[in-house]
Motif scaffolding. Structure first.
Motif, mmCIF file in Angstrom:
data_model
loop_
_atom_site.group_PDB
_atom_site.id
_atom_site.type_symbol
_atom_site.label_atom_id
_atom_site.label_comp_id
_atom_site.label_asym_id
_atom_site.label_seq_id
_atom_site.Cartn_x
_atom_site.Cartn_y
_atom_site.Cartn_z
ATOM 1 N N LYS A 1 0.815 -1.230 0.000
ATOM 2 C CA LYS A 1 0.000 0.000 0.000
ATOM 3 C C LYS A 1 0.851 1.283 0.000
ATOM 4 N N GLU B 1 -2.025 9.029 -0.947
ATOM 5 C CA GLU B 1 -3.437 8.648 -1.035
ATOM 6 C C GLU B 1 -4.341 9.877 -1.095
ATOM 7 N N LEU C 1 -4.734 0.419 -6.785
ATOM 8 C CA LEU C 1 -5.109 0.748 -5.400
ATOM 9 C C LEU C 1 -6.565 1.218 -5.398
ATOM 10 N N PRO C 2 -7.469 0.489 -4.733
ATOM 11 C CA PRO C 2 -8.868 0.926 -4.717
ATOM 12 C C PRO C 2 -8.994 2.330 -4.113
ATOM 13 N N LEU C 3 -9.768 3.156 -4.788
ATOM 14 C CA LEU C 3 -9.902 4.562 -4.399
ATOM 15 C C LEU C 3 -10.893 4.697 -3.245
ATOM 16 N N ARG C 4 -10.477 5.416 -2.178
ATOM 17 C CA ARG C 4 -11.399 5.645 -1.056
ATOM 18 C C ARG C 4 -12.086 7.001 -1.251
ATOM 19 N N GLN D 1 -7.302 2.395 -10.201
ATOM 20 C CA GLN D 1 -8.269 1.720 -9.317
ATOM 21 C C GLN D 1 -7.877 0.253 -9.094
ATOM 22 N N ARG D 2 -7.304 -0.371 -10.132
ATOM 23 C CA ARG D 2 -6.867 -1.767 -9.977
ATOM 24 C C ARG D 2 -5.545 -1.837 -9.199
ATOM 25 N N ASP E 1 -0.437 -4.747 -13.042
ATOM 26 C CA ASP E 1 -1.810 -5.122 -13.408
ATOM 27 C C ASP E 1 -1.818 -6.499 -14.087
#
Ligand code: NAD
Ligand code: FE2
Length: 395
Positions: free
Chosen positions: A197, A293, A345-348, A342-343, A243
């Protein structure tokens, strides 16, 4: 906002330098090789983390003064953390500063290299001068900030408006060419313990640096563009690799990620970062969202804003480049890039980090008051309601 440009932003706009590349850059296979080249000894203070010291430095038996950042508190530098660090490391106890860590450690080390201020707050609000006195060697262990080549040290500070404390916190960059480290050592080996992360956050931060520099309307130069383009190309290719092959594929490409983040740092030192950073600073300051982030949370929405407002300017060149790398159409370049990220790191959404209804009004005001140097560098200008609109779109 451009109408109210402050003197500092105006001086950045008037900067005639083509590129600023101050440090000498080395590359080493491991930390031991670096220690040997620089003959590290007892007058060197090494600021790092214990979890970096143990696997990479402990067994070398060096006589340096090792100090661990976690002793001063967790997370990104704050006024309190910096003061605790000053108290823990007497100014007379070292001649040289070695930063081995992420952007936070490199930013802290820049402060160890200068004359001690009366208060940290006054230093950040430019009421105490920056006087460089000791050599700083920067060794990044993340692949994001580019801090190793930049003239900025960022901290979470008590926010001010017209010289009066507002009771809130924000992030502010102390900017001076006198805090650029004199030497940089790239040691990709040190990133093999970096968890996925923070790796992804920092690499996205570097992509944002490269993109904001590439789109910088007034301050970019032919040479800064060279560094922006190469950084974007290397980082996006690395993301494609991850990816396709999975998270561990990053290790075979770490030299490229680390080198690209330095290129992006060189690019933005001249061309400047912009509103992604400007609008993310109160977010990082208030809710302590990691720097990469917090940029990522706003990046997609700001790129879409630019594309809607002026789709045929420099952003067209950006989209053409992204389309080439990702193998998609130019029209789809920004959505495809966002989908790739997004793949990675999933977006918060902002609501996930505690963002409140009150912030929709307070954050734009804080940005306007304190982030002018970044907001004047917008590819397309923002009014207060546009800034609010970005926060709402990311909520
Ligand atoms: N000076 C500049 O030009 C500049 C530019 C952008 C950001 N910044 C600042 O840099 C900071 C963010 O830097 P960052 O993204 O590098 O994050 P960071 O320094 O906070 O590091 C991220 C996390 O990874 C850990 N870590 C770092 N290297 C590691 C390694 N090799 N192995 C295991 N763990 C490791 C750190 O301890 C931390 O928990 C922020 O404070 C931001 O404001 C500065
Ligand atoms: Fe950044």
């Amino acid at each position: 906002m451009a109408k109210k440009m402050d003197a500092f932003s105006a001086s950045l706009m008037a900067d005639k330098r083509e590129i600023i590349f101050a440090p000498t850059v080395y590359k080493f296979a491991d930390f031991g090789a670096m220690a040997e080249e620089f003959k590290l000894g007892e007058r060197d203070v090494v600021l790092t983390n214990e979890f970096i010291y143990i696997p990479f430095m402990k067994e070398l038996g060096l006589k340096c003064q090792f100090v661990f950042q976690e002793k001063f508190g967790a997370g990104e530098p704050s006024e309190e953390m910096i003061q605790t660090m000053f108290d823990a490391i007497p100014y007379e106890s070292y001649d040289r500063v070695i930063a081995v860590g992420g952007g936070a450690i490199m930013d802290l080390c820049k402060l160890l290299g200068i004359k001690r201020p009366d208060t940290v707050h006054n230093l950040y609000f430019k009421r105490f001068p920056v006087v460089p006195e000791k050599e700083v060697i920067a060794i990044p262990t993340t692949c994001g900030t580019g801090s190793e080549v930049t003239n900025i040290s960022v901290a979470i500070v008590k926010d001010e408006k017209d010289g009066v404390l507002t009771g809130r916190e924000t992030k502010l960059g102390l900017v001076s060419d006198d805090i650029i480290p004199t030497k940089v050592c790239l040691v990709p080996d040190l990133l093999k313990t970096l968890p996925y992360k923070p790796f992804a956050c920092s690499a996205i931060d570097a992509l944002v640096h490269a993109t904001e520099s590439f789109l910088s309307p007034a301050r970019k130069t032919i040479t800064s563009e060279l560094f922006s383009e190469k950084a974007m190309d290397m980082i996006l290719k690395g993301f494609k690799l991850i990816d396709e092959k999975g998270q561990d594929a990053r290790f075979e490409y770490m030299d490229e990620f680390l080198t690209a983040s330095m290129y992006a740092g060189i690019a933005f030192l001249k061309a400047g970062c912009g509103p992604v950073h400007g609008m993310s600073f109160p977010l990082g300051g208030t809710y302590h969202v990691p720097h990469g982030e917090s940029n990522y949370m706003l990046f997609g929405a700001i790129m879409s804003y630019y594309d809607a407002k002026n789709p045929t300017g420099e952003i067209l060149k950006f989209k053409e480049m992204v389309a080439r790398i990702l193998g998609c159409s130019v029209e789809n370049a920004i959505p495809e890039m966002n989908a790739l990220l997004q793949r990675i790191l999933p977006l918060r959404p902002l609501r996930d980090c505690g963002f409140t209804e009150e912030d929709f009004k307070a954050f734009p005001l804080s940005v306007e008051a304190n982030q002018q140097r970044l907001m004047t560098n917008a590819y397309y200008p923002f009014e207060l309601e546009d800034i609010e609109g970005i926060y709402r779109a990311c909520y």
